[in-house]
Scaffold this motif. Structure first.
Motif, short mmCIF file in Angstrom:
data_model
loop_
_atom_site.label_atom_id
_atom_site.label_comp_id
_atom_site.label_asym_id
_atom_site.label_seq_id
_atom_site.Cartn_x
_atom_site.Cartn_y
_atom_site.Cartn_z
N ILE A 7 0.84 -1.20 0.00
CA ILE A 7 0.00 0.00 0.00
C ILE A 7 0.88 1.25 0.00
CG2 ILE A 7 -1.61 1.38 1.39
CD1 ILE A 7 -2.85 -1.30 2.29
N ALA A 8 1.93 1.22 0.79
CA ALA A 8 2.83 2.38 0.90
C ALA A 8 3.70 2.54 -0.35
CB ALA A 8 3.72 2.22 2.13
N LEU A 22 -4.45 -7.11 -1.15
CA LEU A 22 -4.06 -5.73 -1.41
C LEU A 22 -5.27 -4.91 -1.85
CD1 LEU A 22 -1.96 -3.50 -1.70
CD2 LEU A 22 -1.44 -4.39 -3.98
N VAL A 23 -6.04 -5.43 -2.79
CA VAL A 23 -7.23 -4.73 -3.26
C VAL A 23 -8.23 -4.54 -2.12
CG1 VAL A 23 -9.24 -4.92 -4.79
CG2 VAL A 23 -6.96 -5.45 -5.65
N ALA A 24 -8.43 -5.58 -1.30
CA ALA A 24 -9.36 -5.47 -0.17
C ALA A 24 -8.91 -4.40 0.81
CB ALA A 24 -9.49 -6.82 0.53
N ALA A 25 -7.61 -4.34 1.10
CA ALA A 25 -7.09 -3.34 2.03
C ALA A 25 -7.25 -1.94 1.46
CB ALA A 25 -5.63 -3.63 2.34
N LEU A 28 -10.87 -0.96 1.67
CA LEU A 28 -11.24 -0.66 3.05
C LEU A 28 -10.74 0.72 3.46
CD1 LEU A 28 -12.55 -1.67 5.65
CD2 LEU A 28 -10.38 -2.71 6.24
N LEU A 29 -9.55 1.06 3.03
CA LEU A 29 -9.00 2.37 3.39
C LEU A 29 -9.81 3.53 2.84
CD1 LEU A 29 -5.18 1.70 3.06
CD2 LEU A 29 -6.43 2.25 5.15
N THR A 30 -10.53 3.32 1.74
CA THR A 30 -11.35 4.41 1.18
C THR A 30 -12.52 4.77 2.09
OG1 THR A 30 -12.78 2.95 -0.12
CG2 THR A 30 -10.75 3.74 -1.18
N GLU A 31 -12.83 3.89 3.04
CA GLU A 31 -13.93 4.13 3.97
C GLU A 31 -13.54 5.07 5.12
OE1 GLU A 31 -17.04 2.89 3.45
OE2 GLU A 31 -16.25 2.07 1.57
N PHE A 32 -12.28 5.42 5.22
CA PHE A 32 -11.79 6.25 6.32
C PHE A 32 -11.19 7.54 5.79
CE2 PHE A 32 -11.60 1.83 7.62
CZ PHE A 32 -12.18 1.86 8.88
N ARG A 33 -11.36 8.61 6.54
CA ARG A 33 -10.70 9.87 6.20
C ARG A 33 -9.21 9.78 6.42
NH1 ARG A 33 -13.29 13.91 9.96
NH2 ARG A 33 -14.19 12.05 10.83
#
Length: 75
Positions: A7-8, A22-25, A28-33
């Motif tokens: 991701i980094a 990787l895609v799932a992570a 998921l990250l798009t759900e958080f500011r």
């Protein structure tokens, strides 16, 4: 840790079977500011590591499985 480094942008995802994680992570990250993460070594996070081992169907001694189940149930 592997997925976090992907991701980094530190690592490339070369294994198609790991690309799912990787895609799932990333999704998921798009759900958080905002998101932060911290690596906790396996030896400092026994229950989570043992549950991960169970999830991947790696053989473990029965007494270890019972300790995990009892530990999770006490939360």
């Amino acid at each position: 840790m592997l997925v976090l480094k992907q991701i980094a942008g530190e690592y490339k995802c070369l294994n198609p079977s790991l690309a799912v994680y990787l895609v799932a992570a990333i999704n998921l990250l798009t759900e958080f500011r905002e998101a932060t993460w911290e690596h906790i070594p396996r030896e400092e996070n026994f229950a989570a590591n043992e549950l991960a081992q169970l999830a991947t169907c790696i053989q473990m001694p029965e007494d270890c499985v019972q300790r995990i189940i009892k530990g999770v149930g006490n939360r």
